[in-house]
Write a protein that holds these residues in place. Sequence first.
Motif: not given
Length: 303
Positions: A175-204
Amino acid sequence: MTLAEPAGRASPPTARVVAILDFLARHPHDRFGLSELARRVGLSKPTCLGIVTTLAESGYLVRESSDKTYRLGPALITLGHTAQESMRVSPAARTELGRLSEKFDATAALSGVVDDRITLLELVAPTGTPPAVRVGQSYPFAPPVGLMFVLWDERAVREWLAKEPTIPLRTDSARLARVIAECRAAGYLAERLTPGGRRLYALMAGMSSTLPDELRALLGELVSDIGERVYLPDGGESGTRTRHDISVIAAPVFDHHRRQVMVVSLQIGHALTDSEITERAREVMASAAALTAQLGGSRPDQN
């Protein structure tokens, strides 16, 4: 010959000055009298008085004579602008972020890795919308946080993955290899909005790279795979129908050595179709390209 001070030696008097400035920076719209300020930062009144008097005389604080209160002073504006310039954040950056923010009615930001921490260098929020983060706020630069800062450099990816993760992780290599390859080809990264992700950044936010074991375990339950939050198009015909909860869209800024030095990001925080994601990503990439040009830089894959 004068011997150099040992590296890492702390200075308690300096720490007291920093404590006062940090406290006032967290309350930019408030003013504090000497007694309250001393109490809030844990200093004696005489010690606090000596510090704020010197800071006020230097313009780093303003003392309101009417009620004898203190707030941040104008000298810090110059200091902040100089700090931004030293990190190659030009006035053009704010112009580009302002364009993004106005076009999509969203917060746009510029960030980079400073002293092994991801640091917010500039930010523009829509009028009337208080930003959730502030310039200067930082996060530990270690998995799972920071993929967008290394994505376009194979060596940087390896070094980042070798860091001790801030939370227990599992890594789906395919999965990580696919993420790296496709994001490089596209030129950008889009991160999904998840409850865990929101809490992660708030805590860190603002935390050190070494987290307490209990907090590491909690975060490990929230986010357990490096690439799981990255949005990847499915390649189908759902461009105008299926909606995806997106947290942020980001694109890299490169210097004249073709090294990624900063990231332009657009905060989303709601569901978008594939077409809407692509529209925003193109504008984020355009802003990143403009800032790359300001630095005399170019993408690694350009001739």
